[in-house]
Design a protein around this motif. Structure first.
Motif, PDB file in Angstrom:
ATOM      1  N   VAL A  65       2.565   7.415  11.287  1.00  0.00           N
ATOM      2  CA  VAL A  65       1.014   7.799  11.818  1.00  0.00           C
ATOM      3  C   VAL A  65       0.652   6.298  10.478  1.00  0.00           C
ATOM      4  O   VAL A  65      -0.058   5.847  10.217  1.00  0.00           O
ATOM      5  N   GLN A  66       0.898   7.009   9.385  1.00  0.00           N
ATOM      6  CA  GLN A  66       0.601   6.647   8.160  1.00  0.00           C
ATOM      7  C   GLN A  66       0.973   4.788   7.766  1.00  0.00           C
ATOM      8  O   GLN A  66       0.081   4.546   7.396  1.00  0.00           O
ATOM      9  N   TRP A  67       1.943   4.756   8.080  1.00  0.00           N
ATOM     10  CA  TRP A  67       2.128   3.092   8.257  1.00  0.00           C
ATOM     11  C   TRP A  67       1.565   2.299   9.584  1.00  0.00           C
ATOM     12  O   TRP A  67       0.808   1.060   9.294  1.00  0.00           O
ATOM     13  N   VAL A  68       0.538   2.955  10.249  1.00  0.00           N
ATOM     14  CA  VAL A  68      -0.141   2.258  11.008  1.00  0.00           C
ATOM     15  C   VAL A  68      -1.396   2.259  10.149  1.00  0.00           C
ATOM     16  O   VAL A  68      -2.069   0.523  10.289  1.00  0.00           O
ATOM     17  N   GLY A  69      -2.051   2.917   9.819  1.00  0.00           N
ATOM     18  CA  GLY A  69      -2.910   2.283   8.611  1.00  0.00           C
ATOM     19  C   GLY A  69      -2.937   1.321   7.787  1.00  0.00           C
ATOM     20  O   GLY A  69      -3.699   0.351   7.120  1.00  0.00           O
ATOM     21  N   ILE A  70      -1.767   1.415   6.928  1.00  0.00           N
ATOM     22  CA  ILE A  70      -0.528   0.569   6.293  1.00  0.00           C
ATOM     23  C   ILE A  70      -0.681  -0.728   6.876  1.00  0.00           C
ATOM     24  O   ILE A  70      -1.414  -1.655   5.632  1.00  0.00           O
ATOM     25  N   MET A  71      -0.307  -0.715   8.187  1.00  0.00           N
ATOM     26  CA  MET A  71       0.049  -2.131   8.141  1.00  0.00           C
ATOM     27  C   MET A  71      -1.014  -2.825   8.656  1.00  0.00           C
ATOM     28  O   MET A  71      -1.776  -4.078   8.642  1.00  0.00           O
ATOM     29  N   HIS A  85       3.820  -8.378  12.816  1.00  0.00           N
ATOM     30  CA  HIS A  85       2.898  -6.890  12.934  1.00  0.00           C
ATOM     31  C   HIS A  85       4.006  -6.088  13.802  1.00  0.00           C
ATOM     32  O   HIS A  85       4.188  -4.995  12.622  1.00  0.00           O
ATOM     33  N   GLN A  86       4.039  -6.477  14.511  1.00  0.00           N
ATOM     34  CA  GLN A  86       4.830  -5.621  15.398  1.00  0.00           C
ATOM     35  C   GLN A  86       6.052  -5.570  15.030  1.00  0.00           C
ATOM     36  O   GLN A  86       7.081  -4.205  15.272  1.00  0.00           O
ATOM     37  N   TRP A  87       7.238  -5.945  14.527  1.00  0.00           N
ATOM     38  CA  TRP A  87       8.568  -6.128  14.120  1.00  0.00           C
ATOM     39  C   TRP A  87       8.277  -5.796  12.880  1.00  0.00           C
ATOM     40  O   TRP A  87       9.744  -4.924  12.953  1.00  0.00           O
ATOM     41  N   VAL A  88       7.472  -5.403  11.548  1.00  0.00           N
ATOM     42  CA  VAL A  88       7.467  -5.559  10.825  1.00  0.00           C
ATOM     43  C   VAL A  88       7.272  -3.909  10.576  1.00  0.00           C
ATOM     44  O   VAL A  88       8.150  -2.971  10.571  1.00  0.00           O
ATOM     45  N   TYR A  89       6.276  -3.302  11.733  1.00  0.00           N
ATOM     46  CA  TYR A  89       6.210  -1.726  11.953  1.00  0.00           C
ATOM     47  C   TYR A  89       7.431  -1.183  12.661  1.00  0.00           C
ATOM     48  O   TYR A  89       7.635  -0.281  11.547  1.00  0.00           O
ATOM     49  N   ASP A  90       7.952  -1.711  13.038  1.00  0.00           N
ATOM     50  CA  ASP A  90       9.332  -0.848  14.705  1.00  0.00           C
ATOM     51  C   ASP A  90      10.284  -1.223  12.920  1.00  0.00           C
ATOM     52  O   ASP A  90      11.121  -0.157  12.879  1.00  0.00           O
ATOM     53  N   TYR A  91      10.663  -2.270  11.861  1.00  0.00           N
ATOM     54  CA  TYR A  91      11.296  -2.116  11.336  1.00  0.00           C
ATOM     55  C   TYR A  91      11.439  -0.909   9.914  1.00  0.00           C
ATOM     56  O   TYR A  91      12.040  -0.209   9.666  1.00  0.00           O
ATOM     57  N   ILE A  92       9.666  -0.921   9.793  1.00  0.00           N
ATOM     58  CA  ILE A  92       9.721   0.350   8.942  1.00  0.00           C
ATOM     59  C   ILE A  92       9.757   1.766   9.024  1.00  0.00           C
ATOM     60  O   ILE A  92      10.654   2.663   8.366  1.00  0.00           O
ATOM     61  N   VAL A  93       9.686   1.636  10.638  1.00  0.00           N
ATOM     62  CA  VAL A  93       9.727   2.853  10.949  1.00  0.00           C
ATOM     63  C   VAL A  93      10.617   3.364  11.351  1.00  0.00           C
ATOM     64  O   VAL A  93      11.358   4.318  11.015  1.00  0.00           O
ATOM     65  N   SER A  94      12.064   2.920  11.705  1.00  0.00           N
ATOM     66  CA  SER A  94      13.556   2.562  11.804  1.00  0.00           C
ATOM     67  C   SER A  94      14.290   2.749  10.701  1.00  0.00           C
ATOM     68  O   SER A  94      14.875   3.580  10.661  1.00  0.00           O
ATOM     69  N   ALA A  95      13.870   2.104   9.587  1.00  0.00           N
ATOM     70  CA  ALA A  95      14.252   2.217   8.305  1.00  0.00           C
ATOM     71  C   ALA A  95      13.859   3.641   7.593  1.00  0.00           C
ATOM     72  O   ALA A  95      15.250   4.068   6.835  1.00  0.00           O
ATOM     73  N   GLY A  96      12.712   3.954   7.757  1.00  0.00           N
ATOM     74  CA  GLY A  96      12.427   5.476   7.461  1.00  0.00           C
ATOM     75  C   GLY A  96      12.729   6.346   8.067  1.00  0.00           C
ATOM     76  O   GLY A  96      13.098   7.760   6.956  1.00  0.00           O
TER      77      GLY A  96
END
Length: 98
Positions: A65-71, A85-96
Motif C-alpha cells: 500500500v505504501q508503494w502505491v503512494g510512492i509509485m 508503472h505497473q511492471w515496476v510496482y509488480d516487481y517491487i511488491v514481488s521482490a519485497g
C-alpha cells in the motif's frame, strides 16, 4: 443568502474538478497482473530509471500500500508509461515478499 450558497457550490465544484487525478496500479488491490517477463522488465526499469536519480530503496522497506503512494509520486518524474508503472510496482511488491 442564495448568492452565497450558489458561490460556495460553484467553488466546491471548481475545486473538485481541478484536483489532479492519480491512477493506482491495479495490483494494489489484488495479485500481480504482470507476466514474469514484464516483472523482469520492471526490475530493469526500476534499476535504470529510479537508480539514475537516487539510491534504490529496498523493496521490503515498505508495504504494498505504501508503494502505491510512492509509485504514484515517482512514476511521473521517471516518465514511466502506465504499463511500465505497473511492471515496476509488480516487481517491487514481488521482490519485497522474499
Amino acid at each position: 443568502m442564495k448568492k452565497f450558497i450558489a458561490a460556495a457550490s460553484f467553488t466546491a465544484v471548481l475545486l473538485i474538478s481541478c484536483t489532479p487525478k492519480t491512477s493506482t496500479p491495479t495490483a494494489a488491490t489484488g495479485p500481480a497482473t504482470s507476466t514474469a517477463e514484464q516483472i523482469a522488465q520492471g526490475k530493469t526499469i526500476f534499476e535504470n530509471s529510479c537508480g539514475r536519480c537516487h539510491k534504490l530503496p529496498d523493496p521490503a522497506s515498505h508495504t504494498s500500500v505504501q508503494w502505491v503512494g510512492i509509485m504514484n509520486s515517482m512514476a511521473p518524474k521517471a516518465r514511466l508509461t502506465d504499463e511500465q508503472h505497473q511492471w515496476v510496482y509488480d516487481y517491487i511488491v514481488s521482490a519485497g515478499k522474499k
